[in-house]
Design a protein around this motif. Structure first.
Motif, PDB file in Angstrom:
ATOM      1  N   ALA A  18       9.657  11.929  -4.754  1.00 33.62           N
ATOM      2  CA  ALA A  18       9.426  11.636  -3.337  1.00 33.62           C
ATOM      3  C   ALA A  18       8.527  10.424  -3.115  1.00 33.62           C
ATOM      4  CB  ALA A  18       8.847  12.859  -2.639  1.00 33.62           C
ATOM      5  N   TYR A  19       7.678  10.092  -4.096  1.00 39.74           N
ATOM      6  CA  TYR A  19       6.714   9.009  -3.868  1.00 39.74           C
ATOM      7  C   TYR A  19       6.494   8.094  -5.068  1.00 39.74           C
ATOM      8  CZ  TYR A  19       4.325  13.267  -5.455  1.00 39.74           C
ATOM      9  OH  TYR A  19       3.999  14.431  -6.104  1.00 39.74           O
ATOM     10  N   ILE A  20       7.179   8.315  -6.166  1.00 39.16           N
ATOM     11  CA  ILE A  20       6.888   7.552  -7.381  1.00 39.16           C
ATOM     12  C   ILE A  20       7.319   6.089  -7.285  1.00 39.16           C
ATOM     13  CG2 ILE A  20       9.057   8.017  -8.620  1.00 39.16           C
ATOM     14  CD1 ILE A  20       7.326   8.466 -11.135  1.00 39.16           C
ATOM     15  N   VAL A  24       5.298   2.867  -8.910  1.00 42.90           N
ATOM     16  CA  VAL A  24       5.884   2.023  -9.965  1.00 42.90           C
ATOM     17  C   VAL A  24       5.965   0.564  -9.514  1.00 42.90           C
ATOM     18  CG1 VAL A  24       7.937   1.599 -11.362  1.00 42.90           C
ATOM     19  CG2 VAL A  24       7.165   3.948 -10.963  1.00 42.90           C
ATOM     20  N   LYS A  25       6.349   0.341  -8.268  1.00 42.09           N
ATOM     21  CA  LYS A  25       6.447  -1.040  -7.769  1.00 42.09           C
ATOM     22  C   LYS A  25       5.099  -1.740  -7.769  1.00 42.09           C
ATOM     23  CE  LYS A  25      10.575  -0.743  -4.848  1.00 42.09           C
ATOM     24  NZ  LYS A  25      11.100  -0.772  -3.454  1.00 42.09           N
ATOM     25  N   SER A  26       4.020  -0.985  -7.550  1.00 41.59           N
ATOM     26  CA  SER A  26       2.689  -1.604  -7.551  1.00 41.59           C
ATOM     27  C   SER A  26       2.280  -2.055  -8.950  1.00 41.59           C
ATOM     28  CB  SER A  26       1.649  -0.638  -6.972  1.00 41.59           C
ATOM     29  OG  SER A  26       1.291   0.379  -7.904  1.00 41.59           O
ATOM     30  N   VAL A  27       2.911  -1.495  -9.960  1.00 44.25           N
ATOM     31  CA  VAL A  27       2.707  -1.954 -11.337  1.00 44.25           C
ATOM     32  C   VAL A  27       3.651  -3.100 -11.653  1.00 44.25           C
ATOM     33  CG1 VAL A  27       2.805  -1.307 -13.777  1.00 44.25           C
ATOM     34  CG2 VAL A  27       1.952   0.337 -12.085  1.00 44.25           C
ATOM     35  N   LEU A  28       4.922  -2.880 -11.360  1.00 44.63           N
ATOM     36  CA  LEU A  28       5.965  -3.861 -11.658  1.00 44.63           C
ATOM     37  C   LEU A  28       5.676  -5.223 -11.040  1.00 44.63           C
ATOM     38  CD1 LEU A  28       8.857  -4.380 -12.815  1.00 44.63           C
ATOM     39  CD2 LEU A  28       9.739  -3.554 -10.622  1.00 44.63           C
ATOM     40  N   ASN A  29       5.103  -5.227  -9.842  1.00 47.12           N
ATOM     41  CA  ASN A  29       4.906  -6.474  -9.089  1.00 47.12           C
ATOM     42  C   ASN A  29       3.506  -7.057  -9.237  1.00 47.12           C
ATOM     43  OD1 ASN A  29       7.557  -6.373  -8.074  1.00 47.12           O
ATOM     44  ND2 ASN A  29       6.925  -4.995  -6.417  1.00 47.12           N
ATOM     45  N   GLN A  30       2.774  -6.662 -10.263  1.00 49.39           N
ATOM     46  CA  GLN A  30       1.461  -7.252 -10.509  1.00 49.39           C
ATOM     47  C   GLN A  30       1.571  -8.770 -10.690  1.00 49.39           C
ATOM     48  OE1 GLN A  30      -1.928  -5.992 -10.863  1.00 49.39           O
ATOM     49  NE2 GLN A  30      -0.935  -4.376  -9.655  1.00 49.39           N
ATOM     50  N   THR A  31       0.603  -9.482 -10.134  1.00 48.56           N
ATOM     51  CA  THR A  31       0.616 -10.942 -10.285  1.00 48.56           C
ATOM     52  C   THR A  31       0.268 -11.365 -11.703  1.00 48.56           C
ATOM     53  OG1 THR A  31      -1.663 -10.981  -9.454  1.00 48.56           O
ATOM     54  CG2 THR A  31       0.091 -11.401  -7.869  1.00 48.56           C
ATOM     55  N   TYR A  32      -0.393 -10.492 -12.446  1.00 52.23           N
ATOM     56  CA  TYR A  32      -0.659 -10.716 -13.877  1.00 52.23           C
ATOM     57  C   TYR A  32       0.285  -9.801 -14.636  1.00 52.23           C
ATOM     58  CZ  TYR A  32      -3.245 -11.081 -18.297  1.00 52.23           C
ATOM     59  OH  TYR A  32      -3.605 -11.304 -19.606  1.00 52.23           O
ATOM     60  N   GLN A  33       1.121 -10.386 -15.501  1.00 53.46           N
ATOM     61  CA  GLN A  33       2.241  -9.643 -16.066  1.00 53.46           C
ATOM     62  C   GLN A  33       2.086  -9.243 -17.530  1.00 53.46           C
ATOM     63  OE1 GLN A  33       5.701  -8.689 -14.839  1.00 53.46           O
ATOM     64  NE2 GLN A  33       4.316  -8.463 -13.098  1.00 53.46           N
ATOM     65  N   PHE A  91      -5.724   4.291 -15.822  1.00 53.92           N
ATOM     66  CA  PHE A  91      -4.928   5.420 -15.358  1.00 53.92           C
ATOM     67  C   PHE A  91      -4.531   5.225 -13.902  1.00 53.92           C
ATOM     68  CE2 PHE A  91      -8.090   7.122 -18.386  1.00 53.92           C
ATOM     69  CZ  PHE A  91      -7.247   7.697 -19.340  1.00 53.92           C
ATOM     70  N   MET A  92      -3.400   5.827 -13.535  1.00 53.44           N
ATOM     71  CA  MET A  92      -3.022   5.880 -12.128  1.00 53.44           C
ATOM     72  C   MET A  92      -2.195   7.124 -11.873  1.00 53.44           C
ATOM     73  SD  MET A  92       0.006   3.060 -11.598  1.00 53.44           S
ATOM     74  CE  MET A  92       0.131   3.497  -9.858  1.00 53.44           C
ATOM     75  N   GLY A  93      -2.271   7.633 -10.633  1.00 51.19           N
ATOM     76  CA  GLY A  93      -1.475   8.775 -10.235  1.00 51.19           C
ATOM     77  C   GLY A  93      -0.101   8.341  -9.771  1.00 51.19           C
ATOM     78  N   SER A  94       0.860   9.223  -9.870  1.00 53.01           N
ATOM     79  CA  SER A  94       2.235   8.880  -9.509  1.00 53.01           C
ATOM     80  C   SER A  94       2.441   8.792  -7.998  1.00 53.01           C
ATOM     81  CB  SER A  94       3.204   9.910 -10.098  1.00 53.01           C
ATOM     82  OG  SER A  94       2.903  11.210  -9.636  1.00 53.01           O
ATOM     83  N   ASP A  95       1.431   9.181  -7.218  1.00 48.19           N
ATOM     84  CA  ASP A  95       1.504   9.030  -5.765  1.00 48.19           C
ATOM     85  C   ASP A  95       0.518   7.989  -5.250  1.00 48.19           C
ATOM     86  OD1 ASP A  95      -0.672  10.543  -6.456  1.00 48.19           O
ATOM     87  OD2 ASP A  95      -0.475  11.986  -4.827  1.00 48.19           O
ATOM     88  N   ASP A  96      -0.135   7.278  -6.158  1.00 50.82           N
ATOM     89  CA  ASP A  96      -1.100   6.246  -5.787  1.00 50.82           C
ATOM     90  C   ASP A  96      -0.503   4.861  -6.038  1.00 50.82           C
ATOM     91  OD1 ASP A  96      -2.896   8.283  -5.210  1.00 50.82           O
ATOM     92  OD2 ASP A  96      -3.781   8.241  -7.207  1.00 50.82           O
ATOM     93  N   GLN A  97      -1.302   3.830  -5.749  1.00 52.29           N
ATOM     94  CA  GLN A  97      -0.830   2.459  -5.971  1.00 52.29           C
ATOM     95  C   GLN A  97      -1.969   1.582  -6.466  1.00 52.29           C
ATOM     96  OE1 GLN A  97       1.647   0.727  -2.767  1.00 52.29           O
ATOM     97  NE2 GLN A  97       1.735   2.779  -1.864  1.00 52.29           N
ATOM     98  N   GLU A 210     -14.010  -5.543  -5.535  1.00 55.57           N
ATOM     99  CA  GLU A 210     -12.613  -5.729  -5.157  1.00 55.57           C
ATOM    100  C   GLU A 210     -11.950  -4.371  -4.965  1.00 55.57           C
ATOM    101  OE1 GLU A 210     -11.492  -8.701  -4.746  1.00 55.57           O
ATOM    102  OE2 GLU A 210     -12.814 -10.015  -5.918  1.00 55.57           O
ATOM    103  N   ILE A 211     -11.059  -4.267  -3.984  1.00 57.54           N
ATOM    104  CA  ILE A 211     -10.247  -3.054  -3.850  1.00 57.54           C
ATOM    105  C   ILE A 211      -9.100  -3.168  -4.848  1.00 57.54           C
ATOM    106  CG2 ILE A 211      -8.734  -1.699  -2.352  1.00 57.54           C
ATOM    107  CD1 ILE A 211     -10.413  -2.631   0.009  1.00 57.54           C
ATOM    108  N   GLY A 212      -9.117  -2.291  -5.838  1.00 62.00           N
ATOM    109  CA  GLY A 212      -8.095  -2.359  -6.871  1.00 62.00           C
ATOM    110  C   GLY A 212      -7.183  -1.159  -6.920  1.00 62.00           C
ATOM    111  N   TYR A 213      -7.594  -0.060  -6.258  1.00 64.11           N
ATOM    112  CA  TYR A 213      -6.837   1.178  -6.375  1.00 64.11           C
ATOM    113  C   TYR A 213      -6.682   1.835  -5.022  1.00 64.11           C
ATOM    114  CZ  TYR A 213      -5.102   5.432  -8.623  1.00 64.11           C
ATOM    115  OH  TYR A 213      -4.306   6.476  -9.032  1.00 64.11           O
ATOM    116  N   HIS A 214      -5.457   2.257  -4.691  1.00 58.89           N
ATOM    117  CA  HIS A 214      -5.173   2.957  -3.440  1.00 58.89           C
ATOM    118  C   HIS A 214      -4.916   4.423  -3.768  1.00 58.89           C
ATOM    119  CE1 HIS A 214      -3.719  -0.926  -1.218  1.00 58.89           C
ATOM    120  NE2 HIS A 214      -4.770  -1.145  -1.997  1.00 58.89           N
ATOM    121  N   TRP A 215      -5.856   5.268  -3.388  1.00 55.92           N
ATOM    122  CA  TRP A 215      -5.832   6.687  -3.730  1.00 55.92           C
ATOM    123  C   TRP A 215      -5.241   7.473  -2.564  1.00 55.92           C
ATOM    124  CZ3 TRP A 215     -10.904  10.044  -4.157  1.00 55.92           C
ATOM    125  CH2 TRP A 215     -10.567  11.332  -4.586  1.00 55.92           C
TER     126      TRP A 215
END
Length: 324
Positions: A18-20, A24-33, A91-97, A210-215
């Motif tokens: 429902a939210y993954i 995943v897109k927040s990882v895939l689209n990182q400006t540093y690859q 680490f990151m949660g599957s419902d976070d960004q 810096e804001i780095g994580y959206h919980w």
């Protein structure tokens, strides 16, 4: 040199279709690859894994999709840690960004020495509002080398809070991981305990404003559920392992000391919840009680009621029963 830094991003998931996608897109689209994405499927029965595969279909070299039987959050995290290959992991949660620029911002702020642990700000996201988490807010860049977590926490009381709780909003140097893993089964308190034990291995710290994580905060997430009696017993056992690990240390961080009262409250709550701890886990109760009494000699956090509870729990409950 800095552009060669590789990050390992660990994301356990279970029935997260429902939210993954946004996670995943927040990882895939990182400006540093320069990263690897370690996605741990904890026996999902939905199509969460297929979503991950589809999103990463053009960058399969960046994703490591690990499949395992359902065993809970702790086993999934530890499976991910077993497969880290980057210079740093997070680490990151599957419902976070993740903030899309956080890896690049970390790299841009690293100078000659690679810090052992790096913390940044968390944006707490509710259905109707969002705000930076105030308790761990970092307002200025802080870098400290040739120190330990106790001295760092005394010098930078506010900034160091990020290294005393949860596992997100920070980046850990992989070479220090060793055999350190999550304790327990349920996942409650296991992340904060892991973070504090990891911080004990560190001699250099960096905090970024810096804001780095959206919980994302949901009622059905682990952090939104009220723990059961059995879960509380698991938490007691986790804190017993934690304080057993640091028992020989006289130089404690201010947050390790703060958690004495937390552990005491957890013991009391679990004993009152159903007295299962006293019935079936007497040794755990006694061991953690002795550790808290021992730590109290230098830190003075116990009152007479607390001492009575730890030393003579049956008398404590009897007196409470008579009083009421």
């Amino acid at each position: 040199m800095k552009n060669n830094i590789k990050f390992s991003i660990i994301m356990p998931f279970y029935n997260s279709a429902a939210y993954i996608e946004n996670a995943v897109k927040s990882v895939l689209n990182q400006t540093y690859q320069n990263f690897e994405f370690i996605a741990v499927n904890d026996g999902s029965k939905d199509n969460s894994a297929e979503i991950v595969k589809e999103l990463f279909k053009d960058q399969l070299d960046k994703v490591l999709l690990l499949e395992k039987e359902n065993g809970g959050y702790v086993s999934a995290v530890n499976f991910g840690l077993d497969n880290v290959s980057g210079d740093y992991f997070m680490f990151m949660g599957s419902d976070d960004q993740l903030d899309l620029n956080i890896l690049q911002k970390v790299v841009d702020n690293i100078e000659n020495e690679l810090p052992d642990i790096i913390g940044f700000n968390t944006l707490k996201v509710w259905p109707d509002k969002q705000e930076v988490e105030e308790y761990t807010r970092i307002e200025k860049k802080t870098v400290s080398s040739n120190t330990n977590v106790a001295d760092f926490s005394n010098e930078y009381k506010k900034e160091s809070r990020i290294f005393s709780l949860r596992d997100t909003s920070k980046i850990y140097k992989s070479s220090l991981l060793g055999d350190l893993r999550y304790f327990g089964k349920s996942g409650y308190d296991a992340d904060g305990i892991f973070t504090m034990l990891f911080a004990r291995k560190c001699s250099s710290f960096m905090c970024l404003p810096e804001i780095g994580y959206h919980w994302t905060l949901r009622k059905d997430s682990l952090s939104g559920k009220k723990p059961s009696e059995q879960v509380n017993i698991d938490r007691v056992q986790n804190w017993l392992k934690f304080y057993s690990n640091i028992a020989a240390n006289k130089n404690l961080s201010m947050y390790e000391i703060n958690y004495f009262s937390y552990a005491l409250g957890l013991l009391t709550e679990t004993a009152e919840q159903g007295k299962e701890l006293l019935k079936h886990h007497k040794q755990d109760f006694k061991k953690l009680s002795k550790l808290l009494i021992r730590f109290n000699k230098n830190n003075r956090f116990l009152n007479w009621k607390s001492k009575l509870f730890l030393k003579h729990p049956k008398i404590y409950f009897l007196l409470r029963k008579v009083k009421h």
